[in-house]
Structures are given as structure tokens and as C-alpha cells.
Write a protein that holds these residues in place. Sequence first.
Motif, PDB file in Angstrom:
ATOM      1  N   CYS A  13       0.857  -1.197   0.000  1.00 61.58           N
ATOM      2  CA  CYS A  13       0.000   0.000   0.000  1.00 61.58           C
ATOM      3  C   CYS A  13       0.887   1.238   0.000  1.00 61.58           C
ATOM      4  N   LYS A  14       1.630   1.412  -1.074  1.00 59.23           N
ATOM      5  CA  LYS A  14       2.622   2.482  -1.128  1.00 59.23           C
ATOM      6  C   LYS A  14       2.002   3.857  -0.849  1.00 59.23           C
ATOM      7  N   PRO A  41      -8.343  -3.900   2.378  1.00 62.04           N
ATOM      8  CA  PRO A  41      -8.474  -5.118   1.559  1.00 62.04           C
ATOM      9  C   PRO A  41      -7.306  -5.259   0.594  1.00 62.04           C
ATOM     10  N   PRO A  42      -6.970  -6.503   0.217  1.00 61.42           N
ATOM     11  CA  PRO A  42      -5.854  -6.697  -0.724  1.00 61.42           C
ATOM     12  C   PRO A  42      -6.151  -6.038  -2.068  1.00 61.42           C
ATOM     13  N   LEU A  43      -5.133  -5.431  -2.665  1.00 56.38           N
ATOM     14  CA  LEU A  43      -5.290  -4.761  -3.952  1.00 56.38           C
ATOM     15  C   LEU A  43      -5.021  -5.738  -5.082  1.00 56.38           C
ATOM     16  N   LEU A  92       3.240   0.495 -14.437  1.00 57.91           N
ATOM     17  CA  LEU A  92       4.559  -0.045 -14.107  1.00 57.91           C
ATOM     18  C   LEU A  92       4.470  -1.303 -13.244  1.00 57.91           C
ATOM     19  N   GLY A  93       3.256  -1.735 -12.987  1.00 55.79           N
ATOM     20  CA  GLY A  93       3.074  -2.940 -12.193  1.00 55.79           C
ATOM     21  C   GLY A  93       2.248  -2.709 -10.936  1.00 55.79           C
ATOM     22  N   GLY A  94       2.274  -1.474 -10.461  1.00 58.78           N
ATOM     23  CA  GLY A  94       1.469  -1.120  -9.299  1.00 58.78           C
ATOM     24  C   GLY A  94       1.863  -1.902  -8.059  1.00 58.78           C
ATOM     25  N   VAL A  95       0.842  -2.222  -7.253  1.00 57.89           N
ATOM     26  CA  VAL A  95       1.094  -2.913  -5.990  1.00 57.89           C
ATOM     27  C   VAL A  95       0.557  -4.338  -6.041  1.00 57.89           C
TER      28      VAL A  95
END
Length: 292
Positions: free
Chosen positions: A92-93, A174-176, A289-292
Motif C-alpha cells: 500500500c505504497k 483489503p488486498p489490492l 509499471l506494475g502497481g502494488v
Amino acid sequence: MRLPHFEYVAPRTLDEACSLLAEHPKEALALAGGTDLLVKMKQRRIVPRYVVNLKAISGIDYITYDENNGLRIGALATIQSLKNSITVRRHCKILAQAAGVESSVQIRNVATLGGNIANASPAADAPLALIALGASVVLTRASGQREVLLENFFVGPGESVLQPGEIISEIRVPPLLARTGGAYLKHAMRRTDIAIVSVAVVVRLGEEVWDDAKIALGSVAPTAFRAKRAEQLLTGKRITDELAGEAARAAMEESRPIDDIRGYAEYRVKTVFDITRQAIIEATQEARLGGV
């Protein structure tokens, strides 16, 4: 300024703390980090008879993550621990970004996430990122628990749905999904000052479209809130800079700022457009770029 006279209590368990707060619903307040509460007490904005310090309660300062449940944060986790956490930065950047611009490092080392949320400031940084992440809070009382979506937790400046005898015990994110990106931008006189305008954006990408978008705005209404008309403009639409601008304009129209010591309402409205558009673009780039 000196603190007013009060009775100090340091319970060892959540149940004990909840019982004390329920026993004195109009006279007792919970102390987590104290960075907001003690200032208000010195200013005599609030004068509780009892201060219930939660710091002696062990085991509720954790930060954990698993693929099924997502991120779990104990209420006594400090804002600095969120900024530094490898787990938060990996999954969760945007929350780590928001925590990193919350006041000074000295304050962040003391301030807790639970206290930050309970303070219910429309200008708070970490809670705004959590709203965009679809987070919820677990409210514990002596007789049980309930879970409230964070975007529904705030009801006004300094006001929330917390009932007498309830304590925020956990924050749940919640998971992304894959190809999800986020961005947190804050406009202030200085990087760590209280926000004049802040925005948190989380988007999930499909094949050259925004599959989903969440846009949360701070410091431009009585509470932090989601700009849902702006979100709807993006969701399911082809990714373009022009549409990002249209969504930012919708967010600007949804804002309801006031004049105060940090900025005029008109200035805030114009700033919403600029930083929301930029946040949408940055979140989209992060997802690509791929995200989280």
C-alpha cells in the motif's frame, strides 16, 4: 499553557479501557499518542475529568499483511511506523506516502493511526489515503465489535460515529488487485504542514481503460470524502489525459471548501483541479509499471 486537572488511568486491556470510557461517557477521553488531545486540553477546548491512556495495552501496534485478508494495522501503530514499514510500502505504497508528509518526524513517532482517525480532522493525511484504499475500522466495545467503512466513519469536523465506550482497535485494508496504482498529493505551505488541499487516488487498469477508480479529497469539505462523480467519469473509460482533466474538474465541483487561516475557498477549489489531475496521471503511471 498548562494542562487542566484530570484523573489519569492506564488500563491493561481493551475491555478495561472500553468499560472505563463507557462508565464516564461525558467525562472520559481516550489517549493514544496525545499529539492532538493534549494540545486541545492545554487550549481548554476540551477539559475531560478522566484521561484513559491506551499505551499500556500491549499487542495493538502491529502491521501485518496476507493475501487473503490484506493489510491489518493495530490502532497504536505510529504514523512513522507506517512510513518506514516495508510491508506498507510493498502492498500500500500510497499509505506510506501519506504517512511521510504527516507533520514532523517528532510528531509521527508519537502519533498513532487510531488516534489520527479518531481525531476526525478533514485535513489528516493517512486517513485520506485509507479512504481511497477502501479501508475500514474495527470499533471495539466491552460487549463486542463492529466494522465501519472509513469513508462512512466521519460525520463532521472532529466528529465521527464512535459511540461512548468504543475504541478503534484495528484498521483493515483489503488486498489490492494486480495493475492497481496509487498517488497521494498534498498542497501545503510546507511539506509537513496541515494540508490546504490534499488528494488520494487509487486506480486499477484494464486493457487501456480504467477498470476502477477511487478519488478522495481532504481539506475541502467538513470531512474527507470520495469524489464519486469524478470516479464515475473514469471507471470503464479509455485512458487519456483529457479524461483525467474532466475527472479533476468534476472533483473540483464536488469540493466545498471554506476560507480559513491556511487559504481562501476560491484558491482551494482551483487547486483541487490541478493536484487531482496530477494524482490521476501519477496513479495511472504507477499501475502501468506494475502497481502494488
